[in-house]
Write a protein that holds these residues in place. Sequence first.
Motif, PDB file in Angstrom:
ATOM      1  N   GLU A 194       0.842  -1.199   0.000  1.00  8.42           N
ATOM      2  CA  GLU A 194       0.000   0.000   0.000  1.00  8.42           C
ATOM      3  C   GLU A 194       0.878   1.252   0.000  1.00  8.42           C
ATOM      4  OE1 GLU A 194      -3.211   0.763  -0.239  1.00  8.42           O
ATOM      5  OE2 GLU A 194      -3.757  -1.346  -0.570  1.00  8.42           O
ATOM      6  N   GLU A 195       0.535   2.173  -0.880  1.00  9.60           N
ATOM      7  CA  GLU A 195       1.263   3.439  -0.948  1.00  9.60           C
ATOM      8  C   GLU A 195       0.779   4.406   0.127  1.00  9.60           C
ATOM      9  OE1 GLU A 195       1.700   5.402  -4.708  1.00  9.60           O
ATOM     10  OE2 GLU A 195       1.560   3.512  -5.831  1.00  9.60           O
ATOM     11  N   TYR A 196       1.686   5.262   0.566  1.00 11.49           N
ATOM     12  CA  TYR A 196       1.323   6.327   1.498  1.00 11.49           C
ATOM     13  C   TYR A 196       2.357   7.434   1.396  1.00 11.49           C
ATOM     14  CZ  TYR A 196       4.894   4.085   4.437  1.00 11.49           C
ATOM     15  OH  TYR A 196       6.060   3.534   4.902  1.00 11.49           O
ATOM     16  N   THR A 197       2.027   8.562   1.983  1.00  6.90           N
ATOM     17  CA  THR A 197       2.873   9.749   1.898  1.00  6.90           C
ATOM     18  C   THR A 197       3.189  10.272   3.289  1.00  6.90           C
ATOM     19  OG1 THR A 197       1.936  10.428  -0.216  1.00  6.90           O
ATOM     20  CG2 THR A 197       2.958  12.140   1.106  1.00  6.90           C
ATOM     21  N   ILE A 198       4.450  10.634   3.491  1.00  8.80           N
ATOM     22  CA  ILE A 198       4.826  11.414   4.671  1.00  8.80           C
ATOM     23  C   ILE A 198       5.570  12.647   4.169  1.00  8.80           C
ATOM     24  CG2 ILE A 198       6.169  11.506   6.802  1.00  8.80           C
ATOM     25  CD1 ILE A 198       5.755   8.486   7.074  1.00  8.80           C
ATOM     26  N   TYR A 234      -6.551  11.366   2.228  1.00  6.97           N
ATOM     27  CA  TYR A 234      -7.086  11.447   3.586  1.00  6.97           C
ATOM     28  C   TYR A 234      -5.958  11.302   4.599  1.00  6.97           C
ATOM     29  CZ  TYR A 234      -6.510   6.364   3.854  1.00  6.97           C
ATOM     30  OH  TYR A 234      -5.969   5.099   3.861  1.00  6.97           O
ATOM     31  N   SER A 235      -6.198  11.784   5.801  1.00 10.76           N
ATOM     32  CA  SER A 235      -5.308  11.556   6.942  1.00 10.76           C
ATOM     33  C   SER A 235      -6.181  11.221   8.143  1.00 10.76           C
ATOM     34  CB  SER A 235      -4.440  12.786   7.223  1.00 10.76           C
ATOM     35  OG  SER A 235      -5.244  13.890   7.628  1.00 10.76           O
ATOM     36  N   ASP A 236      -5.580  10.599   9.157  1.00 10.98           N
ATOM     37  CA  ASP A 236      -6.363  10.092  10.294  1.00 10.98           C
ATOM     38  C   ASP A 236      -6.066  10.875  11.568  1.00 10.98           C
ATOM     39  OD1 ASP A 236      -8.171   8.502  11.588  1.00 10.98           O
ATOM     40  OD2 ASP A 236      -7.201   6.599  11.118  1.00 10.98           O
ATOM     41  N   THR A 237      -6.894  10.648  12.578  1.00 11.01           N
ATOM     42  CA  THR A 237      -6.794  11.394  13.835  1.00 11.01           C
ATOM     43  C   THR A 237      -5.474  11.158  14.564  1.00 11.01           C
ATOM     44  OG1 THR A 237      -7.969   9.592  14.943  1.00 11.01           O
ATOM     45  CG2 THR A 237      -9.283  11.465  14.195  1.00 11.01           C
ATOM     46  N   ASP A 238      -4.921   9.947  14.430  1.00 14.88           N
ATOM     47  CA  ASP A 238      -3.674   9.628  15.130  1.00 14.88           C
ATOM     48  C   ASP A 238      -2.441   9.919  14.294  1.00 14.88           C
ATOM     49  OD1 ASP A 238      -3.883   7.646  13.253  1.00 14.88           O
ATOM     50  OD2 ASP A 238      -3.855   5.964  14.664  1.00 14.88           O
ATOM     51  N   ARG A 293       8.625  19.314  -2.701  1.00 14.58           N
ATOM     52  CA  ARG A 293       7.631  20.333  -2.300  1.00 14.58           C
ATOM     53  C   ARG A 293       6.420  19.609  -1.736  1.00 14.58           C
ATOM     54  NH1 ARG A 293       4.209  17.598  -5.777  1.00 14.58           N
ATOM     55  NH2 ARG A 293       5.398  17.035  -7.603  1.00 14.58           N
ATOM     56  N   PHE A 294       5.439  20.371  -1.281  1.00 15.03           N
ATOM     57  CA  PHE A 294       4.196  19.779  -0.784  1.00 15.03           C
ATOM     58  C   PHE A 294       3.519  18.975  -1.896  1.00 15.03           C
ATOM     59  CE2 PHE A 294       3.733  22.939   2.791  1.00 15.03           C
ATOM     60  CZ  PHE A 294       3.513  21.999   3.799  1.00 15.03           C
ATOM     61  N   GLY A 295       2.840  17.909  -1.504  1.00 15.48           N
ATOM     62  CA  GLY A 295       2.011  17.174  -2.436  1.00 15.48           C
ATOM     63  C   GLY A 295       0.708  17.914  -2.681  1.00 15.48           C
ATOM     64  N   ASP A 296       0.092  17.569  -3.786  1.00 16.90           N
ATOM     65  CA  ASP A 296      -1.208  18.126  -4.116  1.00 16.90           C
ATOM     66  C   ASP A 296      -2.072  16.957  -4.569  1.00 16.90           C
ATOM     67  OD1 ASP A 296      -3.402  19.474  -5.095  1.00 16.90           O
ATOM     68  OD2 ASP A 296      -2.265  20.904  -6.308  1.00 16.90           O
ATOM     69  N   PRO A 297      -2.950  16.431  -3.715  1.00 15.00           N
ATOM     70  CA  PRO A 297      -3.728  17.131  -2.681  1.00 15.00           C
ATOM     71  C   PRO A 297      -3.234  17.042  -1.246  1.00 15.00           C
ATOM     72  CG  PRO A 297      -4.734  15.020  -3.165  1.00 15.00           C
ATOM     73  CD  PRO A 297      -3.559  15.141  -4.083  1.00 15.00           C
ATOM     74  N   GLU A 298      -2.187  16.292  -0.928  1.00 16.21           N
ATOM     75  CA  GLU A 298      -1.863  16.020   0.473  1.00 16.21           C
ATOM     76  C   GLU A 298      -1.544  17.266   1.291  1.00 16.21           C
ATOM     77  OE1 GLU A 298      -0.006  12.416  -1.780  1.00 16.21           O
ATOM     78  OE2 GLU A 298      -0.411  14.524  -2.178  1.00 16.21           O
TER      79      GLU A 298
END
Length: 436
Positions: A194-198, A234-238, A293-298
């Motif tokens: 699974e892909e994800y972004t930090i 999306y991002s989560d509460t934690d 740089r910042f991601g778009d939409p992240e």
Amino acid sequence: MKILVVGSGAREHIIAEKLSQDSEVYTYMGRKNPGLVDVSTKYMVNDEGDFDAIVQFAKDNDVDIAFIGPEAPLEKGIVDQLKAEGIMSVGPTQKAAQIETNKAFMRQLFEDYNIDGSIKYGTFYDLDEAYDFIDEFDEPVVIKPIGLTGGKGVKIVGDQLADNEEAKEYVKEIFDQKMGGHAGVVIEELLIGEEYTIQAFVDGKNLLPMPAAQDHPHAFEGNKGPITGGMGSYSDTDHLLPFLTQEEYDQSVDIMQQTIDAIAKEAEPYKGILYGQFMLTKQGPKVIEYNARFGDPEAMNVLTVLDDSLSDIAQKIVDGTLEEVGFNNIASVCKYIVPDNYPNTKAADTIVSIDTEKIEDAKVYYAAVYADENDDVRLTSSRALGVLATGNSIAEAEAKCEKAIEYIDGEVYHRSDVATEDLLNEKIEHMKQVKE
């Protein structure tokens, strides 16, 4: 403080909005973005590749710091040119920005400095050698142009490409067209997971990570269709993700820190935003690529939950004095409104209407649109509006986002499945199977 924002999309809209909370924002944009206009003390609409005009605009308005939104000016050295005029930037120099703008540089850096999270790959400037590598590799591959392609140049066997023979045809296309500005290609192993972004704030030495986010890059529902610049996130509460543990997050951040240390040795100290795109595999986090740089939409996800002054952070990035940065424990969901037929839209130029008075629990960020002479918002051929909502859970934020989209009308569509419970459950189950 006076801060110059360069760029004209939704990413720049939210950057400027956050900066305007305690600074004067001066915006240099390629299109008249109505959202940026609203939050700017003064703005200029002109070619974003005209660096002399950017520098003059900055000098005329005595700006203190520049905040560079998109990657193209970074690749061409806008930070270096501003620095020569005494204006420091949130954004890496041309040499340091190669972590995004030159995929061959990025992979070689990992190899030379033995950075964790590396993968099997090859870089080729000879067509026959690229063919031989694919034949000998005998596994599904990922094909990437070396330079920038607006997030749309990567093709994957089993997804956009039927098999390795079709991958070879795409390699030839890259060479023939010099796609991304190079007659060359990076060929990588296909990662399963699974892909994800930090994303992280970086001041040349210190790296402060932001909440993890997951983008949905495929154009169509069910993660089908071409890879785009991103249809929602999306991002989560934690600050983690439903399939990502704290340990895996920390491992990812450590990889990013190793990368920053290596860039300083190999090129120049990296200052700005570092975007790490990861794949969580059975063997742990692996780096797919970096953005400078910042991601778009992240960007919309993380800046919405930022609990500190972005202006103060910008100053500390420039000064090399980053300390702690706080984020609220709330979830966020962003969905992109795009023109019909996107990403194959040839031309749009139709009006999109936003009933802002009825949108109560979400915000609309303006992307590839422009305001005409009547101040109507018109589509271009690319992503139009980022709709962002927050909540005490991903589900709550997603529902608010969908409700807001009901008040947007035009020749547009969006992926309604972004961040839904069904899609998240699929990802959780997929990750369980990967780890078995």
